[in-house]
Scaffold this active site. Sequence first.
Site, short mmCIF file in Angstrom:
data_model
loop_
_atom_site.label_atom_id
_atom_site.label_comp_id
_atom_site.label_asym_id
_atom_site.label_seq_id
_atom_site.Cartn_x
_atom_site.Cartn_y
_atom_site.Cartn_z
N LEU A 1 0.79 -1.42 -0.05
CA LEU A 1 0.01 0.10 -0.19
C LEU A 1 0.70 1.39 0.27
CD1 LEU A 1 -2.91 1.20 0.34
CD2 LEU A 1 -2.61 1.04 2.78
N ASP A 2 0.73 2.13 -1.10
CA ASP A 2 1.30 3.36 -1.09
C ASP A 2 2.97 3.51 -1.13
OD1 ASP A 2 -1.01 4.96 -1.53
OD2 ASP A 2 -1.47 5.05 0.73
N GLU A 3 3.24 2.09 -1.53
CA GLU A 3 4.86 1.94 -1.43
C GLU A 3 5.32 1.40 -2.86
OE1 GLU A 3 6.00 -0.46 1.73
OE2 GLU A 3 5.11 0.70 3.35
#
Length: 282
Positions: A225-227
């Site tokens: 997530l979001d990486e």
Amino acid sequence: MSEYVLTLSCPDRPGIVAAVSGLLAERGCNILESQQFGDRDTGRFFMRVQFAGLADTDPGELRGAFAALAAELGLEWSLTDTAERQRVLIMVSKGGHCLNDLLYRQRSGLLDIEIVAVVSNHPDLRPLTQSYGIDYHHLPVAAAARAAQETEVLTLVEHYRADVVVLARYMQILSDDFCGKLPGRVINIHHSFLPGFKGARPYHQAHARGVKLIGATAHYVTAALDEGPIIEQEVARVDHTHSPEDLMAVGRDMECLALARAVRWHAEHRVLLNGDRTVVFR
């Protein structure tokens, strides 16, 4: 004359540039722009070449020649006609600033893409989208039917022949299965406080901590997530006079700028994946 963009990556070794330029020269092609980068950490070489072919240049023959070169040098490569605009499907929730920015840039010619449809888990942005003559699909998300909703989205991606999906402040977490089916084809934007200020009201959290810089990050979506690999970031300096609402307004501007650049560079085939990072030939 047609113009093409060749992108490639491979294990670094002497002679790659000479082999590519020689292949093009033999076919009378004229190189208009060439950029390359050798990553000493990974030992990989990255290259983007934009070139013009002759009137009788055969794209099939070109691809065959590059396929033979790829077998010799271990290339991962792509050859694209610049006349073929990237087809973009946008996903959005209630916040319309990024969607509005992309729609305006596309219509005004600042962004050379074709926005084929907008998908949202809310109906709010239908009037804005349809004012541009673009199809709007309201697909609500319920916990018990999340997989079915994602299947509908994937069906729309196939129906519209979308090359890339842009999450223009789509406030839902995509499943690992969805991400795995579109590797390197989903771009997201989020405020750069992550992972520092998670959860609700991040700008209020930032205000309480007296932050001096805020910004936004555009990246490819992965199961983490979001990486995912970062494409572009934008920042702005703020101070004690900014209220949480002021920070949110500045943040929206940063999100629009970072996302528009990321979409443009992706559409122009300027972004090459390098493991968990990217190489961006601006």
